[in-house]
Design an enzyme around this catalytic site. Structure first.
Site, PDB file in Angstrom:
ATOM      1  N   ASP A 170       0.836  -1.214   0.000  1.00 36.64           N
ATOM      2  CA  ASP A 170       0.000   0.000   0.000  1.00 36.64           C
ATOM      3  C   ASP A 170       0.869   1.262   0.000  1.00 36.64           C
ATOM      4  O   ASP A 170       2.024   1.218  -0.418  1.00 36.64           O
ATOM      5  CB  ASP A 170      -0.952  -0.042   1.217  1.00 36.64           C
ATOM      6  CG  ASP A 170      -2.296   0.619   0.908  1.00 36.64           C
ATOM      7  OD1 ASP A 170      -2.299   1.823   0.626  1.00 36.64           O
ATOM      8  OD2 ASP A 170      -3.328  -0.071   0.964  1.00 36.64           O
ATOM      9  N   HIS A 226      -4.182   6.196   2.873  1.00 34.21           N
ATOM     10  CA  HIS A 226      -4.806   4.905   2.584  1.00 34.21           C
ATOM     11  C   HIS A 226      -4.162   3.747   3.342  1.00 34.21           C
ATOM     12  O   HIS A 226      -4.839   2.953   3.994  1.00 34.21           O
ATOM     13  CB  HIS A 226      -4.698   4.705   1.075  1.00 34.21           C
ATOM     14  CG  HIS A 226      -5.475   3.571   0.522  1.00 34.21           C
ATOM     15  ND1 HIS A 226      -4.943   2.313   0.390  1.00 34.21           N
ATOM     16  CD2 HIS A 226      -6.730   3.505   0.038  1.00 34.21           C
ATOM     17  CE1 HIS A 226      -5.857   1.520  -0.155  1.00 34.21           C
ATOM     18  NE2 HIS A 226      -6.944   2.216  -0.376  1.00 34.21           N
ATOM     19  N   SER A 534     -11.169  -1.454  -0.851  1.00 31.06           N
ATOM     20  CA  SER A 534      -9.870  -1.310  -0.184  1.00 31.06           C
ATOM     21  C   SER A 534      -9.948  -1.542   1.310  1.00 31.06           C
ATOM     22  O   SER A 534      -8.966  -1.914   1.925  1.00 31.06           O
ATOM     23  CB  SER A 534      -9.341   0.114  -0.351  1.00 31.06           C
ATOM     24  OG  SER A 534      -8.627   0.252  -1.511  1.00 31.06           O
TER      25      SER A 534
END
Ligand SMILES: *[C@@H]1O[C@H](CO)[C@@H](O)[C@H](O)[C@H]1NC(C)=O
Ligand SMILES: *[C@@H]1O[C@H](CO)[C@@H](O)[C@H](O)[C@H]1NC(C)=O
Ligand SMILES: *[C@@H]1O[C@H](CO)[C@@H](O)[C@H](O)[C@H]1NC(C)=O
Ligand SMILES: *[C@@H]1O[C@H](CO)[C@@H](O)[C@H](O)[C@H]1NC(C)=O
Ligand SMILES: *[C@@H]1O[C@H](CO)[C@@H](O)[C@H](O)[C@H]1NC(C)=O
Ligand SMILES: *[C@@H]1O[C@H](CO)[C@@H](O)[C@H](O)[C@H]1NC(C)=O
Length: 901
Positions: A170, A226, A534
């Site tokens: 990520d 994220h 996600s």
């Protein structure tokens, strides 16, 4: 005239916009059996090559040979993959003119060590919906652990994922966040990982790797945090607020593939996957995806190989943020790879709020906070000019607040400044009202010494009016409240829809991904909500960590995925209705970790694709094996539970209109079981044959039916039913039209349509306004696509206009990507000579372009499985000199970037 460098691969149009990209796909210049191109957007002049196995010296000898032969070449190796799962390199090739570049690439492809070459694809940063400010109705979501039995695993089994290593691919992680351990390396929660790219990496420049996967971006960079959110979902834990990830004692690894901006190139992802695998991760979690439902790219291949080694590989299935594009077959690679888990998203069921009363207002006021020490007291204006744009931003405007709770409006400075200023003036709490509307928000900050509470603008103004009229006392209800959300327990409306183009059942299972509260980097105020597949993928990864701690089965993906799929919970299609959601949306259903751990029966295969009508005979009967691993004999009733079906097309208009959002139908399949009841002794197995009788719908509608086979148990010790999802299609996929009605057509360079089939189109090579284009619109993805140049008189092919293209996506329902075009500059590549070759200008004369595309699941050797289109005759006049005007042909393909998550 200056030579324009030949773009062998995808080239970006300038000004790439966020959601839509214009891509120039492979020109005709490379045609080689080892070259695996696709229509996916790619980094210019960057390639991945895979060497034949066992050739560890391949890279160096290859580069040496290459540099000797092409002295001008600037070959720059970006990544090396010296691995038994993938042995190769990626490199940039610069400094060569078009002829040299072509020769160089031919040499690359002809090299005996080279097994295959691929363009390096662009993988977009996961798109998430960030909700810092949430409406009153959708406030601070409670942790979804009650929906997935994670709470029971924590409280009853006392299992928290201890010692299980979860590798995350990520954007880095802010491990200095207190809920993520506060450090990196041995002894910390985030113990493994690597920064493959550096902050400045955009996907197109060279990565600057380093050992530390910290997300040290800034708010100004636009980074969303994220990877920190994902990490918190898996393993976060904050004692102060009781925030608990799925597996709060699991160990994390972070392989950072995104800089602060831009995207990631697929060579970096391949490297990250191999590194995570080598670091001995028990689970690999990747909330990334490409933009197609094919799985032919190096990262999809490596994902598949890792899964084959037994490591559960968890990938988000993809997000569709435009309802009109939410159609069947929108799941994306690499989640489409076989054995890889493709994760759908379900909506969180509850949101958490607190209530307080003030003396003069009769209703309870809804507020959001992450603070725990909620203190009661008199509430006062926290600024001399309360309601100004910068309440409590400057200590000089804050009145004496000794022992009081301060009320201020949001805005002007951040929450920490306001709270420090009012605390300095003696306040014991801070209530911030929103600066507009009816929504409350979560003012989260670690550094505060006093609780901060967020309320709506309307409530703030009402309290303010009360304060002006007299003394107001604020009294908290100390208990948090959980209010149900309208769409809780439903599949999120952004979650993409299966199946894969090869008709594998995808997605495979669902996690909670809609309205998920988790950690954010400190530069993003520590906490917040995000929604996306996600978020669902790490939820499932954490769940697997719990399972592995409880049961073992490390590196046994088969058993782990079987237990999870057998015991997933079937979600319904709409609230208040018992119709089951389609497996093409929820896979096996929502993960149920306690049942996966304790379930005493296993059924395999874990999912069934009855395929389409053309392969009906081959797939219509399947055999299920039921294994009773419990201590007692058990009786199972075998039951068909049909789900809602998908109706992807609307044929009532003028043609095959693909419907977005996808349509639904009540069509149901019947299943004939060889036995409807089976009795199995402890430790024994039994088999049941199941034969499908598809619904009798018009095959032209291509209805996708589905459901679940339930093994209902009455006297089995665990008393939990195992289920197996199934689906199939009424109709033949290879009958699906590829081109939309009224497409393709011939047009001039200005887009003006040339209707006449009998008239001849004139292409004057000296006037590029007359350059012809074929405009097409794909309703259905195609695995192969090419254009022949025919002599108009003989109707014989003289060659191709370009290399075959592979794995094209269908066009979007909207916008620039609604259609695509191929422009023709009157050159061709001869098909008579072998090997790679140059494009040659056609002699002046009349030609027809013949486009063909392979139908879904079609046989390339069967002419009937191709859809074709022939243009009107095109008369090419005026010679050109190739040396001075190399206007190479490009296929312009507009792609939807559904990327995600
Ligand atoms: C945190 O969780 C523990 C265990 O469930 C519970 O006893 C405690 O009251 C919780 N604390 C807060 C502040 O919710
Ligand atoms: C705060 O207000 C005082 C007095 O008006 C002023 O001098 C000072 O510059 C202000 N500080 C900030 C940070 O705006
Ligand atoms: C707040 O007011 C409501 C309605 O008047 C009442 O039911 C409730 O008990 C009060 N709660 C507190 C904490 O005072
Ligand atoms: C469906 O059938 C086609 C054609 O036989 C085959 O290529 C494909 O692999 C099948 N899909 C599955 C999931 O079995
Ligand atoms: C199908 O198309 C027809 C005609 O274009 C339209 O009236 C109808 O509403 C469409 N139905 C659906 C379900 O989209
Ligand atoms: C056509 O040629 C002119 C002059 O060389 C050039 O400026 C223009 O960009 C060309 N247009 C297209 C569509 O290639």
């Amino acid at each position: 005239m200056k030579r324009r460098p030949l773009s062998l691969l995808s080239v970006f149009a300038a000004g790439v916009c966020f959601a839509v990209i214009v891509l120039v796909a492979p020109s005709k210049a490379i045609s080689h059996h080892k070259y695996k191109t696709s229509s996916h957007e790619a980094v210019p002049n960057r390639y991945v090559i895979e060497f034949n196995y066992g050739d560890s010296k391949s890279a160096d000898s290859f580069v040496h040979l290459f540099q000797t032969k092409f002295k001008n070449s600037k070959i720059h190796i970006t990544e090396r993959f010296e691995h038994d799962l993938f042995n190769g390199i990626s490199f940039d090739l610069n400094g060569l003119d078009s002829k040299e570049l072509k020769a160089a690439l031919e040499a690359v492809l002809d090299h005996t060590h080279v097994k295959a070459a691929y363009p390096v694809r662009i993988i977009r940063r996961s798109e998430v919906m960030i909700e810092k400010t949430v409406s009153k109705r959708e406030s601070l979501s409670s942790l979804p652990h009650g929906m997935t039995q994670v709470d029971r695993v924590h409280s009853e089994l006392k299992i928290f994922g201890k010692g299980i290593k979860v590798g995350v691919i990520d954007s880095g992680v802010d491990y200095l966040h207190p809920a993520l351990g506060g450090g990196f390396g041995k002894g910390f929660k985030v113990q493994y990982g690597y920064d493959l790219v550096g902050n400045e990496y955009t996907g197109e420049n060279s990565p600057i790797p380093g050992p530390d996967p910290l997300d040290s971006c800034t708010v100004e960079s636009g980074a969303s945090g994220h990877g920190t959110h994902v990490s918190g979902i898996i393993a976060g834990y904050d004692a102060k607020t009781n925030f608990t990830g799925v597996a709060p004692q699991a160990t994390l690894g972070m392989w950072r593939i995104f800089g602060c901006k831009g995207f990631a190139a697929s060579d970096v992802i391949v490297k990250a996957l191999l590194m995570a695998y080598d670091a001995g991760m028990d689970i690999i979690s990747a909330s990334v995806g490409g933009d197609d439902a094919w799985s032919n790219s190096p990262e999809a291949i490596v994902a598949q190989r890792i899964a084959k080694k037994g490591v559960p590989f968890i990938v988000s299935s993809g997000n569709v943020f435009y309802a009109g594009d939410r159609t069947a077959f929108t799941v994306t690679a690499p989640s489409t790879s076989k054995d890889v888990w493709s994760i759908a998203s379900a909506e969180n069921a509850y949101y958490k709020v607190n209530y307080f009363n003030v003396s003069s207002i009769s209703k309870r006021i809804v507020c959001a906070t992450v603070s725990l020490n909620l203190v009661n007291g008199a509430i006062f204006a926290g600024d001399k000019n309360v309601g100004s744009k910068n309440d409590a931003c400057n200590a000089s405007t804050v009145p004496d607040l000794k022992g009081k709770i301060a009320l201020v409006q949001r805005g002007g400075c951040d929450f920490i400044e306001k709270s420090l200023n009012v605390a300095k003036a003696g306040a014991i709490g801070l209530v911030i009202y929103n600066n507009y509307g009816d929504s409350i928000f979560v003012p989260a900050k670690f550094e505060t010494t006093i609780p901060i509470i967020g309320i709506s603008a309307a409530d703030g103004l009402a309290i303010l009016a009360g304060i002006k009229a007299g003394t107001e006392i604020l009294t908290f209800d100390p208990n948090p409240h959980y209010l149900p959300r309208d769409n809780g327990y439903l599949i999120s409306d952004f979650s993409s829809i299966g199946a894969s183009n090869e008709l594998d059942l995808k997605p495979n299972i669902a996690g909670v991904g809609g309205q998920v509260f988790s950690t954010l980097p400190r530069y993003r105020d520590n906490w917040g909500f995000m929604s996306g597949t996600s978020m669902a993928a790490p939820y499932v990864s954490g769940s697997i960590a719990l399972f592995i701690e409880a049961k073992g089965f490390k590196r046994n993906n088969k058993v782990i995925s079987r237990q999870f799929k057998n015991y997933a919970m079937k979600l319904v299609h709409t609230k208040g209705n018992s119709v089951i959601e389609s497996p093409l949306l929820q896979g096996a259903g929502l993960v149920q970790v306690y049942d996966a751990i304790s379930g005493k029966v296993s059924v395999s295969p874990t999912q069934i694709s009855f395929n389409d009508s053309s392969s009906f005979a081959k797939y219509k009967t399947q055999t299920l094996t039921i294994h009773n691993t419990g201590k007692a004999r058990a009786v199972f009733k075998v039951i068909n539970e049909p789900s809602i079906a998908l109706a992807p097309y609307n044929r009532s208009g003028q043609g095959y209109a693909i419907v977005g959002p996808v349509g639904f139908s009540n069509a149901k399949a019947k299943l004939i079981f060889s036995k409807t009841s089976v009795t199995i002794n402890s430790g024994q197995k039994a088999t049941v044959r199941v034969t499908v009788v598809p619904p009798k719908t018009n095959p032209k509608d291509h209805i996708i039916y589905g459901g679940y086979i339930r093994f209902k148990t009455s006297n089995h010790e665990s008393a939990i039913d195992a289920t197996v999802p199934y689906f199939g299609i009424v109709g033949r996929q290879c009958d699906l039209p590829l081109f939309d009605l009224n497409y393709p057509y011939l047009s001039d360079s200005k887009g003006k349509r040339f209707y006449s089939k009998s008239q001849t189109y004139i292409y004057d090579r000296s006037n590029n306004a007359t350059t012809p284009s074929i405009v097409y619109r794909l309703l259905t993805p195609t695995a192969m696509f090419d254009v022949d140049v025919l002599n108009a008189k003989t109707k014989k092919s003289i060659g191709k206009t370009m290399t075959n293209s592979f794995y094209l996506n269908r066009n979007s329902n909207y916008g620039d990507i609604f259609k695509s075009n191929i422009t023709w500059d009157a050159t061709y590549v001869s098909t008579e000579l072998s090997g790679t070759q140059s494009e040659i200008p056609v002699p002046s004369g009349t030609y027809i372009l013949s486009l063909r595309a392979l139908k879904l699941l079609g046989n390339p050797d069967d002419p009937k499985d191709w859809e074709t289109f022939q243009t009107s005759p095109i008369s090419v006049i005026n010679k050109i000199n190739l040396e001075s005007d190399p206007s190479y042909i490009h296929v312009v393909i507009y792609l939807i970037l559904l990327l995600f998550i």
